[in-house]
Design a protein around this motif. Structure first.
Motif, PDB file in Angstrom:
ATOM      1  N   THR A 164       0.851  -1.193   0.000  1.00  0.00           N
ATOM      2  CA  THR A 164       0.000   0.000   0.000  1.00  0.00           C
ATOM      3  C   THR A 164       0.883   1.238   0.000  1.00  0.00           C
ATOM      4  N   LYS A 165       0.861   1.984  -1.091  1.00  0.00           N
ATOM      5  CA  LYS A 165       1.667   3.194  -1.221  1.00  0.00           C
ATOM      6  C   LYS A 165       0.860   4.453  -0.910  1.00  0.00           C
ATOM      7  N   ALA A 166      -0.457   4.352  -0.989  1.00  0.00           N
ATOM      8  CA  ALA A 166      -1.316   5.489  -0.666  1.00  0.00           C
ATOM      9  C   ALA A 166      -2.697   4.944  -0.309  1.00  0.00           C
ATOM     10  N   GLY A 167      -3.460   5.744   0.446  1.00  0.00           N
ATOM     11  CA  GLY A 167      -4.787   5.284   0.824  1.00  0.00           C
ATOM     12  C   GLY A 167      -4.873   4.986   2.308  1.00  0.00           C
ATOM     13  N   THR A 168      -5.483   3.823   2.650  1.00  0.00           N
ATOM     14  CA  THR A 168      -5.780   3.521   4.050  1.00  0.00           C
ATOM     15  C   THR A 168      -5.492   2.052   4.340  1.00  0.00           C
ATOM     16  N   ILE A 169      -4.985   1.804   5.556  1.00  0.00           N
ATOM     17  CA  ILE A 169      -4.875   0.442   6.094  1.00  0.00           C
ATOM     18  C   ILE A 169      -5.726   0.396   7.358  1.00  0.00           C
ATOM     19  N   ARG A 170      -6.643  -0.565   7.396  1.00  0.00           N
ATOM     20  CA  ARG A 170      -7.579  -0.657   8.522  1.00  0.00           C
ATOM     21  C   ARG A 170      -7.416  -2.006   9.199  1.00  0.00           C
ATOM     22  N   ALA A 171      -7.182  -1.992  10.499  1.00  0.00           N
ATOM     23  CA  ALA A 171      -7.033  -3.219  11.284  1.00  0.00           C
ATOM     24  C   ALA A 171      -8.073  -3.212  12.401  1.00  0.00           C
ATOM     25  N   LYS A 172      -8.804  -4.309  12.531  1.00  0.00           N
ATOM     26  CA  LYS A 172      -9.835  -4.390  13.565  1.00  0.00           C
ATOM     27  C   LYS A 172     -10.007  -5.832  14.020  1.00  0.00           C
ATOM     28  N   TYR A 173     -10.699  -5.998  15.148  1.00  0.00           N
ATOM     29  CA  TYR A 173     -10.967  -7.345  15.654  1.00  0.00           C
ATOM     30  C   TYR A 173     -12.228  -7.306  16.512  1.00  0.00           C
ATOM     31  N   ASP A 174     -12.738  -8.500  16.806  1.00  0.00           N
ATOM     32  CA  ASP A 174     -13.870  -8.622  17.710  1.00  0.00           C
ATOM     33  C   ASP A 174     -13.881 -10.052  18.241  1.00  0.00           C
ATOM     34  N   TYR A 175     -14.554 -10.255  19.355  1.00  0.00           N
ATOM     35  CA  TYR A 175     -14.675 -11.588  19.949  1.00  0.00           C
ATOM     36  C   TYR A 175     -16.139 -12.014  19.907  1.00  0.00           C
ATOM     37  N   ARG A 176     -16.375 -13.149  19.190  1.00  0.00           N
ATOM     38  CA  ARG A 176     -17.748 -13.646  19.064  1.00  0.00           C
ATOM     39  C   ARG A 176     -17.760 -15.158  19.201  1.00  0.00           C
ATOM     40  N   HIS A 177     -18.623 -15.645  20.086  1.00  0.00           N
ATOM     41  CA  HIS A 177     -18.893 -17.081  20.206  1.00  0.00           C
ATOM     42  C   HIS A 177     -17.608 -17.918  20.325  1.00  0.00           C
ATOM     43  N   GLY A 178     -16.737 -17.494  21.214  1.00  0.00           N
ATOM     44  CA  GLY A 178     -15.526 -18.270  21.482  1.00  0.00           C
ATOM     45  C   GLY A 178     -14.464 -18.155  20.405  1.00  0.00           C
ATOM     46  N   GLU A 179     -14.540 -17.112  19.571  1.00  0.00           N
ATOM     47  CA  GLU A 179     -13.574 -16.951  18.484  1.00  0.00           C
ATOM     48  C   GLU A 179     -13.154 -15.496  18.367  1.00  0.00           C
ATOM     49  N   LEU A 180     -11.844 -15.307  18.096  1.00  0.00           N
ATOM     50  CA  LEU A 180     -11.322 -13.988  17.774  1.00  0.00           C
ATOM     51  C   LEU A 180     -11.421 -13.802  16.266  1.00  0.00           C
ATOM     52  N   ASN A 181     -12.088 -12.719  15.849  1.00  0.00           N
ATOM     53  CA  ASN A 181     -12.235 -12.421  14.427  1.00  0.00           C
ATOM     54  C   ASN A 181     -11.388 -11.189  14.109  1.00  0.00           C
ATOM     55  N   ILE A 182     -10.325 -11.401  13.329  1.00  0.00           N
ATOM     56  CA  ILE A 182      -9.371 -10.326  13.020  1.00  0.00           C
ATOM     57  C   ILE A 182      -9.465 -10.013  11.534  1.00  0.00           C
ATOM     58  N   THR A 183      -9.484  -8.709  11.218  1.00  0.00           N
ATOM     59  CA  THR A 183      -9.558  -8.275   9.822  1.00  0.00           C
ATOM     60  C   THR A 183      -8.488  -7.216   9.570  1.00  0.00           C
ATOM     61  N   ILE A 184      -7.697  -7.425   8.497  1.00  0.00           N
ATOM     62  CA  ILE A 184      -6.700  -6.449   8.056  1.00  0.00           C
ATOM     63  C   ILE A 184      -7.050  -6.076   6.622  1.00  0.00           C
ATOM     64  N   GLU A 185      -7.427  -4.814   6.403  1.00  0.00           N
ATOM     65  CA  GLU A 185      -7.825  -4.352   5.073  1.00  0.00           C
ATOM     66  C   GLU A 185      -6.866  -3.269   4.598  1.00  0.00           C
ATOM     67  N   ASP A 186      -6.601  -3.237   3.291  1.00  0.00           N
ATOM     68  CA  ASP A 186      -5.766  -2.180   2.725  1.00  0.00           C
ATOM     69  C   ASP A 186      -6.321  -1.775   1.373  1.00  0.00           C
ATOM     70  N   THR A 187      -5.932  -0.599   0.917  1.00  0.00           N
ATOM     71  CA  THR A 187      -6.338  -0.089  -0.398  1.00  0.00           C
ATOM     72  C   THR A 187      -5.178  -0.143  -1.364  1.00  0.00           C
ATOM     73  N   GLY A 188      -4.321  -1.166  -1.208  1.00  0.00           N
ATOM     74  CA  GLY A 188      -3.142  -1.296  -2.055  1.00  0.00           C
ATOM     75  C   GLY A 188      -3.465  -1.784  -3.451  1.00  0.00           C
ATOM     76  N   LYS A 189      -2.426  -2.361  -4.091  1.00  0.00           N
ATOM     77  CA  LYS A 189      -2.581  -2.740  -5.501  1.00  0.00           C
ATOM     78  C   LYS A 189      -3.453  -3.968  -5.693  1.00  0.00           C
ATOM     79  N   GLY A 190      -3.673  -4.772  -4.636  1.00  0.00           N
ATOM     80  CA  GLY A 190      -4.549  -5.931  -4.745  1.00  0.00           C
ATOM     81  C   GLY A 190      -3.920  -7.064  -5.542  1.00  0.00           C
ATOM     82  N   LEU A 191      -4.678  -8.152  -5.681  1.00  0.00           N
ATOM     83  CA  LEU A 191      -4.210  -9.342  -6.384  1.00  0.00           C
ATOM     84  C   LEU A 191      -5.138  -9.635  -7.555  1.00  0.00           C
ATOM     85  N   SER A 192      -4.531 -10.112  -8.640  1.00  0.00           N
ATOM     86  CA  SER A 192      -5.343 -10.503  -9.792  1.00  0.00           C
ATOM     87  C   SER A 192      -5.983 -11.860  -9.522  1.00  0.00           C
TER      88      SER A 192
END
Length: 702
Positions: free
Chosen positions: A603-631
């Protein structure tokens, strides 16, 4: 000259005959003038011929010298050219010394590598402005049209002619082709590397003695065989070949290649004549060795190579085999005494004899040589087998009904089960028996319970296939790993060698930065290779302890995003003031940090978003970016090792996502990647864990 002399004498005689009073009249003066003119003409003609012949002789001598010079230059693979400082022109001279052609610098550069000619031209200009001759310059020639490697030249620059003020007017350049010398040096270096590789990686003991008989090298295998723990101390001792107990009677000065086997009592030798205290093996030592003498073409001794191996275990095994053979002979004699008990042996062994008579189509099974245990018809035989093998059994029975010659063997599955609940497999081995008329009368054979063997073979096939897949994966990984390691290593070596070659001082910081960057890349690559190797070998330990994940998440996110581009905005969402869960803090942090590092890298420009939550005995982690992406083509291979994109570029070490996936799966979790080219990537991680306490924030700041 002779004609002129004769004319002079004639005039003198004529003048003596005339009256001296009339010698100065007009007639006589004209005669004198003509005679003098003729004398001058003859002198001029003679001088011209004399100059012509002398010039031709000098030209012949010069031509001979030029030819000799040309031979010397050709034999030394040397070319000569000059540079006119005032006109800025290069003149290439032939081997005969005359001028061939004059070039401006841009045309003359076509004979050399374009980048390296700039360095040569700078040296020429520097010599033109100063009296200090530069160091010889090594430069590559232009690339040949046949695609072969360019030639390498060593150029010496000097001042050929100076003006009245002492400034350089004409420069002389002599360039010698050193390609063959370079190739010979490279070949010698490669040969030395191969020697050390073979010597040190050999599976046998390798020891090298110099021409004076002293040990100069010993490989690790030999140190292991002889129990040598301090190799450097051994080399400092200056061990001679005759110090070895087996070689003490050798005539080293007249030594020839030979092979030998020896038995040495090490303990006794140490007590009587201790010469090599570094040797720590004990007891009787059986050893075989091939001693090869290395000589040059004049038969002068260059060294001795001893290649051997410890055969103590083999000799002990041979002794045991001899003892076993004697024991076997005794057992054979005992077996002869129990021949009459064969029937009993058959009963307890589970093997049965079989007879099949084509005349009555009946199969008889014997528990011993005389007693029939079962008598089965063809229909009964087929009914006792599993449906999958009934057709095979009918074919074998039909073959015997037709009295087909030759032995045959078959393994069939029955309807019965053993005490472990497995299907019983029976192996039939049948041999035709001929009657007195030469016609097959019946078939005789053996019946054996091969249930254990069948299941063992099935398991072996399964394990073999699994091992082959593992081996293929390992080989592919090692191949990729060796390639990936060589890339930064070659860059380090290449920039390090530039320090030893001709270079500008201003370029040294660039070299240092490149060496440092590639060193860091190599270190990161080696660390990831070692880590993923530990993961593959199941050597990574997981220590689950109660941890405040709210603090852990933010800390590792910012660690992973520390090298982020300033144009990228960071959003770390933490909905808890305190979240106590039982997880492995170190490995969980490794997962979060690597995902953030990967997001920051793409990611050279834009936003990187990191978040998490705990639901039903599980940690849910999400890492999002606005980078070049994958084909769509790259996305299925995101977790492969050393994966490269369509431009053959590798992100990071190429192992970050592979390590992350293995860590997540070893912690019982799952990982998923969603990405679209040009629009960024989202990574979702779910880790099962037990929550012991939590304190949610009243307001979540986005």
């Amino acid at each position: 000259m002779a004609v002129a002399t004769l004319l002079t004498i004639s005039l003198t005689v004529f003048a003596q005959k005339e009256n001296m009073e009339t010698i100065a009249d007009t007639h006589h003066l004209s005669a004198y003038f003509v005679a003098a003119l003729m004398i001058s003409v003859f002198v001029m003609i003679f001088s011209n011929r004399l100059f012509y012949f002398r010039q031709r002789e000098v030209s012949a001598q010069a031509q001979q010298l030029n030819t000799q010079l040309g031979l010397v230059l050709t034999s030394n693979k040397t070319q000569v050219w000059t540079y006119d400082v005032a006109k800025h022109l290069y003149t290439l001279l032939s081997v005969k010394g005359e001028e061939e052609k004059t070039y401006v610098p841009i045309d003359f550069s076509q004979f050399f590598d374009s980048n390296e000619f700039t360095q040569l031209h700078k040296a020429v200009i520097a010599l033109s402005d100063s009296n200090k001759e530069p160091e010889p310059i090594v430069i590559r020639g232009s690339k040949p049209e046949d695609g072969s490697a360019p030639r390498i030249y060593k150029v010496h620059l000097t001042v050929l002619q100076r003006d009245k003020k002492g400034k350089a007017k004409i420069l002389l350049g002599t360039q010698r082709d050193i390609t063959d010398n370079r190739m010979r040096k490279e070949k010698a270096r490669n040969l030395t590397l191969r020697y050390h590789t073979v010597f040190n990686s050999s599976l046998v003991d390798m020891i090298y003695y110099g021409a004076d008989g002293y040990m100069t090298d010993i490989n690790d295998k030999a140190c292991e065989t002889f129990g040598i723990e301090d190799r450097d101390a051994l080399m400092k001792r200056k061990v001679k070949i005759t110090d070895i107990p087996s070689y003490r009677d050798l005539d080293f000065d007249h030594l020839e290649s030979f092979q030998m086997s020896s038995i040495t009592d090490i303990d006794r030798t140490k007590l009587e004549d201790e010469r090599i205290p570094e040797l720590t093996v004990k007891g009787k030592f059986y050893y075989e060795c091939a001693v090869s003498v290395v000589r040059d073409k004049d038969r002068n001794l260059l060294g001795v190579i001893a290649a051997g191996r410890d055969i103590t275990d083999m000799v002990d095994s041979h002794h045991r085999q001899q003892q076993d053979a004697l024991l076997l002979e005794k057992r054979t004699q005992d077996i002869q005494n129990y021949i009459n008990n064969i029937n009993y042996s058959l009963k307890v062994s589970g093997v049965r004899f079989i007879n099949y008579h084509p005349d009555n189509h009946e199969l008889k099974i014997f528990s011993d040589l005389n007693q029939v245990q079962y008598s089965l018809s063809q229909i009964r035989c087929a009914s006792l087998l599993a449906p999958s093998d009934q057709r095979k059994a009918r074919g074998l029975l039909l073959r015997m009904d037709h009295r087909t010659p030759g032995n045959f063997m078959a393994t069939v599955q029955t309807r019965f089960h053993d005490d472990q609940g497995r299907n019983i497999f029976l192996t039939f081995n049948m041999v035709p028996v001929e009657g007195k008329d030469g016609r097959i009368s019946h078939y005789f054979g053996m019946l054996r319970n091969d249930t254990e063997m069948v299941y063992t073979e099935r398991q072996l096939i399964k394990e073999t296939k699994k091992a082959q897949e593992t081996e293929e994966l390992k080989n592919t990984f090692l191949l990729n790993m060796s390639y990936e390691i060589r890339t930064p290593l070659n860059a380090i070596i290449g920039f390090a060698e530039l320090f030893n070659g001709p270079h500008d001082v201003e370029d040294e910081p660039v070299f240092s930065d490149e060496i440092k960057r590639n060193t860091n890349e190599l270190l990161a690559l080696v660390n990831d290779i070692l880590y993923i190797s530990r993961l593959d070998a199941k050597m990574v330990e997981f220590n689950y302890q109660e941890t405040d994940f709210a603090t852990l998440f933010e800390g590792y996110c910012y660690m992973g995003l520390s090298a982020l581009n300033p144009d990228v905005k960071i959003q770390v969402e933490n909905p808890y003031n305190r979240l106590m869960v039982k997880i492995d803090e170190q490995n969980m942090g490794e997962v979060i940090q690597k995902l953030c590092i990967n997001a920051a890298r793409v990611t050279k420009a834009g936003t990187i978003r990191a978040k998490y939550d705990y639901r039903h005995g599980e940690l849910n982690i999400t890492i999002e970016d606005t980078g070049k992406g994958l084909s769509a083509k790259e996305l299925p291979h995101v977790f492969d090792r050393f994966v490269r994109d369509e431009n053959n570029q590798r992100e990071g070490t190429g192992l970050d996502m592979a390590i992350t996936k293995e860590l997540v799966e070893l912690m019982g979790g799952t990982i998923e990647v969603q990405s679209e080219e040009g629009k960024g990537t989202a990574v979702y991680v779910i880790i099962p864990c037990e929550m012991t306490a939590m304190e949610k924030k009243t307001e979540i700041i986005v």
